[in-house]
Design a protein around this motif. Structure first.
Motif, PDB file in Angstrom:
ATOM      1  N   THR A   1       0.835  -1.198   0.000  1.00 56.38           N
ATOM      2  CA  THR A   1       0.000   0.000   0.000  1.00 56.38           C
ATOM      3  C   THR A   1       0.872   1.251   0.000  1.00 56.38           C
ATOM      4  OG1 THR A   1      -1.762  -1.139   1.215  1.00 56.38           O
ATOM      5  CG2 THR A   1      -1.800   1.276   1.224  1.00 56.38           C
ATOM      6  N   LYS A   2       0.640   2.102  -0.967  1.00 52.57           N
ATOM      7  CA  LYS A   2       1.451   3.319  -1.095  1.00 52.57           C
ATOM      8  C   LYS A   2       1.260   4.213   0.121  1.00 52.57           C
ATOM      9  CE  LYS A   2       2.442   7.105  -4.305  1.00 52.57           C
ATOM     10  NZ  LYS A   2       2.082   7.753  -5.592  1.00 52.57           N
ATOM     11  N   GLY A   3       2.363   4.660   0.685  1.00 55.19           N
ATOM     12  CA  GLY A   3       2.318   5.557   1.835  1.00 55.19           C
ATOM     13  C   GLY A   3       2.279   4.862   3.175  1.00 55.19           C
ATOM     14  N   PHE A   4       2.078   3.528   3.161  1.00 55.09           N
ATOM     15  CA  PHE A   4       2.049   2.809   4.433  1.00 55.09           C
ATOM     16  C   PHE A   4       3.486   2.609   4.918  1.00 55.09           C
ATOM     17  CE2 PHE A   4       1.610  -0.796   7.321  1.00 55.09           C
ATOM     18  CZ  PHE A   4       0.446  -0.468   8.010  1.00 55.09           C
ATOM     19  N   PRO A   5       3.782   2.939   6.189  1.00 53.59           N
ATOM     20  CA  PRO A   5       5.160   2.840   6.689  1.00 53.59           C
ATOM     21  C   PRO A   5       5.729   1.427   6.548  1.00 53.59           C
ATOM     22  CG  PRO A   5       3.754   4.006   8.250  1.00 53.59           C
ATOM     23  CD  PRO A   5       2.841   3.421   7.216  1.00 53.59           C
ATOM     24  N   LYS A   6       6.927   1.320   6.013  1.00 52.88           N
ATOM     25  CA  LYS A   6       7.548   0.013   5.814  1.00 52.88           C
ATOM     26  C   LYS A   6       7.935  -0.659   7.128  1.00 52.88           C
ATOM     27  CE  LYS A   6       7.344   0.209   1.352  1.00 52.88           C
ATOM     28  NZ  LYS A   6       6.420  -0.678   0.609  1.00 52.88           N
TER      29      LYS A   6
END
Length: 309
Positions: A20-25
Motif C-alpha cells: 500500500t502506497k504511503g504505508f510505513p515500511k
C-alpha cells in the motif's frame, strides 16, 4: 474454523499493506512494541497466576518443554554442520520449537477430542508453551542475538523483557494463591485481547513469499522439524516408550493429543520474540505464515496414523 479464517485474513492484510502506497515500511516495529510491552504482559499476568497443576497432567505440560529442548539440540547440531549464522539458528530454534497451541490447537483439540481435549489444551498452552516462550524462548533469543553472549548480557536481556517480568510476578501471585478481582481481570483481558490480531498483522507485514525465500534451506529445514520431526519425537517418547507407564487404555487419547499438539504450526508469539531480538525476521515471519496452514494437513496425517497405531 473461525481462527483459521482470522489467520488468513490478518496475514493477507499484512501482505497487502506492504504494497500500500504511503504505508510505513517499518510499521511492524510499532505493532511489536505494543505486543511486547502491553498485550503479552497483561495476558501473562492474567493466565499464569491462575494455573493449577495436577500430577496426572504432567506429560501434557511437559510436551512443549520436550519440544523446545529437542529443537535447541537439533538446530545446534545442524547449524554447525550447515554453517548457519547465529541469527538464523536462533530464529529456527524458537519458531520451530514452540507450537501454536491456543490459537490453532484449541479448535482442533475440540474437534478431535471434545471438551476434555480443550481442557488439556488449555493446560498445555498456559503451563507449557506460554511459559516456555516466556522463559526458554527469551533466554534462547538473548543468547543468539548477542555476537559474544555472556551471562550478564543474557540476564540483562531477560530481566528487562516485560513479558518475563510479568511472568515472575504472576508466578509469585500463583504461589501465594492470590486471585485478581474480576474488575482487574477484565482490564487485563481487554489489554491483552488485541494480541492475536496485532501479532498476525505484524507477521503479515514481514512475509516475503518470493520463490527464493520458500526454497531456502533454513526455511525448509525449519518446516521439516516443526511438522514432522517434532511430532515424531513425542510419538516415540509418549506412545512407544512411556505408554505402559503413564497412559492406561482409556487415557491413550491424551498421548495422541500431545502428538497432534506437537504437529501444529509455529506459535506467533515465538516469531514476535525472534523478530524483537533481530533473529532473521524474514525467516521467523515465514515460519508462522507457512507452517500454520501446512500444519492443518500434517495434523490430519498424524491423527489418522494414530488411529491405526
Amino acid at each position: 474454523m473461525t481462527n483459521l479464517f482470522l489467520l488468513i485474513i490478518c496475514l493477507s492484510l499484512g501482505v497487502l499493506l506492504q504494497r500500500t502506497k504511503g504505508f510505513p515500511k517499518d510499521a511492524y516495529l510499532g505493532l511489536n512494541a505494543v505486543i511486547i510491552n502491553i498485550c503479552l504482559p497483561a495476558l501473562t499476568l492474567l493466565y499464569t497466576s491462575e494455573i493449577s497443576f495436577k500430577p496426572n497432567q504432567l506429560l501434557v505440560i511437559l510436551t512443549p518443554y520436550v519440544l523446545f529442548i529437542s529443537s535447541f539440540i537439533f538446530f545446534k547440531i545442524v547449524a554447525k554442520s550447515l554453517r548457519f549464522d547465529r541469527s538464523t539458528t536462533g530464529a529456527l530454534t524458537i519458531t520451530a520449537g514452540i507450537s501454536s497451541i491456543s490459537f490453532v490447537g484449541f479448535p482442533i483439540f475440540e474437534l478431535l477430542y471434545g471438551k476434555a481435549g480443550v481442557q488439556m489444551g488449555i493446560l498445555m498452552s498456559q503451563a507449557g508453551s506460554f511459559v516456555v516462550c516466556g522463559t526458554l524462548g527469551i533466554m534462547t533469543a538473548s543468547y543468539y542475538s548477542s555476537s559474544e553472549p555472556s551471562v550478564k548480557s543474557i540476564a540483562k536481556s531477560i530481566f528487562t523483557f516485560p513479558p518475563f517480568v510479568a511472568f515472575c510476578v504472576a508466578v509469585c501471585l500463583n504461589i501465594l494463591d492470590f486471585h485478581f478481582p474480576s474488575s482487574v481481570s477484565d482490564i487485563l483481558q481487554k489489554l491483552g485481547s488485541p494480541f492475536t490480531i496485532l501479532a498476525l498483522l505484524s507477521v503479515g507485514l514481514q512475509i516475503n513469499l518470493s520463490q527464493g525465500n520458500l526454497v531456502q534451506k533454513p526455511f525448509l529445514l525449519g518446516l521439516f522439524f516443526k511438522l514432522l520431526v517434532a511430532p515424531l519425537i513425542i510419538f516415540v517418547l509418549y506412545l512407544i516408550l512411556l505408554q505402559q507407564n503413564f497412559f492406561v487404555h482409556e487415557n491413550a487419547w491424551i498421548g495422541q493429543m500431545c502428538v497432534v499438539g506437537a504437529a501444529l504450526g509455529s506459535m506467533n508469539t515465538a516469531s514476535i520474540i525472534a523478530i524483537n531480538h533481530q533473529l532473521n525476521p524474514p525467516l521467523a515471519s515465514l515460519m508462522i505464515g507457512i507452517s500454520i496452514p501446512l500444519s492443518l494437513i500434517t495434523v490430519l496425517f498424524w491423527h489418522y496414523l494414530l488411529i491405526f497405531f
